[in-house]
Write a protein that holds these residues in place. Structure first.
Motif, short mmCIF file in Angstrom:
data_model
loop_
_atom_site.label_atom_id
_atom_site.label_comp_id
_atom_site.label_asym_id
_atom_site.label_seq_id
_atom_site.Cartn_x
_atom_site.Cartn_y
_atom_site.Cartn_z
N ILE A 64 0.25 14.44 19.00
CA ILE A 64 0.55 15.64 19.79
C ILE A 64 1.29 15.28 21.08
N ARG A 65 0.87 14.19 21.73
CA ARG A 65 1.46 13.84 23.04
C ARG A 65 2.84 13.18 22.93
N GLY A 66 3.33 13.03 21.69
CA GLY A 66 4.68 12.50 21.51
C GLY A 66 4.74 11.08 20.99
N ASP A 67 3.63 10.35 21.03
CA ASP A 67 3.61 8.99 20.50
C ASP A 67 3.70 9.04 18.96
N LYS A 68 4.29 7.99 18.39
CA LYS A 68 4.51 7.98 16.95
C LYS A 68 4.31 6.56 16.42
N THR A 69 3.64 6.45 15.27
CA THR A 69 3.45 5.16 14.62
C THR A 69 4.03 5.22 13.22
N ASP A 70 4.96 4.31 12.93
CA ASP A 70 5.55 4.18 11.59
C ASP A 70 5.09 2.85 11.00
N ILE A 71 4.49 2.89 9.81
CA ILE A 71 4.07 1.66 9.14
C ILE A 71 4.76 1.57 7.79
N LEU A 72 5.43 0.45 7.54
CA LEU A 72 6.06 0.18 6.25
C LEU A 72 5.23 -0.87 5.52
N PHE A 73 4.93 -0.62 4.26
CA PHE A 73 4.15 -1.55 3.44
C PHE A 73 5.06 -2.17 2.40
N SER A 74 4.91 -3.48 2.18
CA SER A 74 5.76 -4.16 1.20
C SER A 74 4.97 -5.27 0.51
N ASN A 75 5.59 -5.84 -0.54
CA ASN A 75 5.02 -6.97 -1.28
C ASN A 75 3.59 -6.69 -1.76
N GLN A 76 3.36 -5.46 -2.23
CA GLN A 76 2.01 -5.09 -2.64
C GLN A 76 1.65 -5.72 -3.99
N SER A 77 0.40 -6.19 -4.08
CA SER A 77 -0.05 -6.78 -5.33
C SER A 77 -1.52 -6.41 -5.55
N TYR A 78 -1.97 -6.56 -6.81
CA TYR A 78 -3.32 -6.14 -7.19
C TYR A 78 -4.14 -7.29 -7.75
N GLN A 79 -3.64 -8.51 -7.57
CA GLN A 79 -4.32 -9.70 -8.08
C GLN A 79 -4.67 -10.62 -6.92
N PRO A 80 -5.79 -11.31 -6.95
CA PRO A 80 -6.86 -11.12 -7.91
C PRO A 80 -7.55 -9.77 -7.70
N GLU A 81 -8.28 -9.31 -8.71
CA GLU A 81 -8.90 -7.98 -8.67
C GLU A 81 -10.24 -7.96 -7.95
N SER A 82 -10.61 -9.08 -7.36
CA SER A 82 -11.81 -9.10 -6.52
C SER A 82 -11.49 -9.89 -5.26
N LEU A 83 -12.33 -9.73 -4.25
CA LEU A 83 -12.09 -10.43 -2.99
C LEU A 83 -12.23 -11.94 -3.17
N THR A 84 -11.38 -12.69 -2.48
CA THR A 84 -11.54 -14.15 -2.45
C THR A 84 -12.76 -14.47 -1.60
N ASP A 85 -13.22 -15.73 -1.66
CA ASP A 85 -14.37 -16.13 -0.85
C ASP A 85 -14.09 -15.91 0.64
N ALA A 86 -12.87 -16.25 1.06
CA ALA A 86 -12.49 -16.09 2.48
C ALA A 86 -12.50 -14.61 2.88
N GLU A 87 -11.98 -13.74 2.00
CA GLU A 87 -11.97 -12.30 2.29
C GLU A 87 -13.38 -11.75 2.34
N GLN A 88 -14.25 -12.21 1.42
CA GLN A 88 -15.64 -11.75 1.42
C GLN A 88 -16.35 -12.15 2.70
N ALA A 89 -16.08 -13.36 3.17
CA ALA A 89 -16.71 -13.82 4.41
C ALA A 89 -16.30 -12.94 5.59
N GLN A 90 -15.06 -12.46 5.59
CA GLN A 90 -14.59 -11.60 6.68
C GLN A 90 -15.16 -10.19 6.59
N ILE A 91 -15.19 -9.63 5.38
CA ILE A 91 -15.51 -8.21 5.25
C ILE A 91 -17.01 -7.93 5.22
N LYS A 92 -17.81 -8.94 4.85
CA LYS A 92 -19.26 -8.71 4.78
C LYS A 92 -19.93 -9.33 6.01
N PHE A 93 -19.67 -8.73 7.16
CA PHE A 93 -20.24 -9.27 8.40
C PHE A 93 -21.44 -8.44 8.83
#
Length: 196
Positions: free
Chosen positions: A167-196
Motif C-alpha cells: 500500500i505504501r508504494g514499496d514493491k518486491t519482485d521475486i524471480l524463481f529459476s532452476n527449479q527441481s524436485y529431486q531428491p523427493e525428501s530432505l537431505t540430512d543437512a536440510e533436515q538439520a536446519q528445518i527441524k530445530f
C-alpha cells in the motif's frame, strides 16, 4: 536468460485455477534459485538479493540469501528462525508473534498454490494466455489489506514470478529459476536446519 527446469510430470499447459492448484501441489519438495528485487519508496535504487530455496510441503521453507550478504531463514508451521552471517540465530514462535505467523502462513499458501486457503483471504483473478498463467490476489480484509495492495503470481508450469505490491508504494519482485524436485525428501543437512 534464466534456465527453467520443468517437471517431467508437468501438465502440458495450465489453463484453469484448478489445474494450477494441481500443478503446484503435486511435488512434495521444490528446490531452486531466487533473485529478489525490493523497490522502496524512500530509496532511488532497488535492493537486489539472490540465493536458494527449498520448499518442503510438509515441514516448511528454507530460504538462504547469499548476495549481498548471507541470511538464512527457516519457516515452519509454528517457528521462524533467522540467522544473519555468523550471528546467533533469532527464533520466533507463533505464540511470541501471532501476526508474523499469520503472514507467514499466507506466504506458504502462496508458494503451495493452496487456492482454497487463499480464497478465504483474497479476491482472485486467474488468467492463462499463450502457455503463461497469472494469478492476481487482492486482499479482502485487515490485516492484509492494510499492508498489500496486491500479490501477483505467474509462471508456465511452475511458479516463476511473485510480486508483492504494498500500500505504501514499496514493491518486491521475486524471480524463481532452476527449479527441481529431486531428491523427493530432505537431505540430512536440510533436515538439520528445518527441524530445530
Amino acid at each position: 536468460m534464466m534456465l527453467l527446469l520443468a517437471s517431467p510430470f508437468a501438465l502440458a499447459q495450465v489453463n484453469t485455477i484448478e489445474e494450477l492448484q494441481q500443478q503446484l501441489a503435486q511435488h512434495p519438495i521444490v528446490r531452486g534459485d531466487f533473485k529478489q528485487k525490493r523497490t522502496l519508496a524512500m530509496f532511488d535504487q532497488p535492493l537486489t538479493s539472490t540465493g536458494q530455496f527449498t520448499l518442503d510441503k510438509t515441514h516448511g521453507l528454507l530460504w538462504r540469501q547469499d548476495v549481498p550478504f548471507t541470511v538464512q531463514l527457516v519457516l515452519t508451521k509454528d517457528k521462524l528462525r533467522q540467522t544473519f552471517a555468523d550471528q546467533p540465530a533469532q527464533v520466533i514462535t507463533a505464540k511470541d508473534n501471532p501476526m508474523a505467523f499469520y503472514f507467514s502462513h499466507i506466504f506458504l499458501a502462496v508458494f503451495h498454490g493452496d487456492t482454497e486457503q487463499l480464497k478465504q483471504q483474497f479476491d482472485m483473478t486467474f488468467k492463462a494466455d499463450n502457455g503463461q498463467w497469472t494469478l492476481a490476489l487482492t486482499p479482502k480484509a485487515a490485516p492484509l489489506n492494510a499492508v498489500f495492495d496486491s500479490i501477483t503470481l505467474g509462471g508456465k508450469s511452475d511458479l516463476e514470478r511473485l510480486t508483492l505490491q504494498e500500500i505504501r508504494g514499496d514493491k518486491t519482485d521475486i524471480l524463481f529459476s532452476n527449479q527441481s524436485y529431486q531428491p523427493e525428501s530432505l537431505t540430512d543437512a536440510e533436515q538439520a536446519q528445518i527441524k530445530f
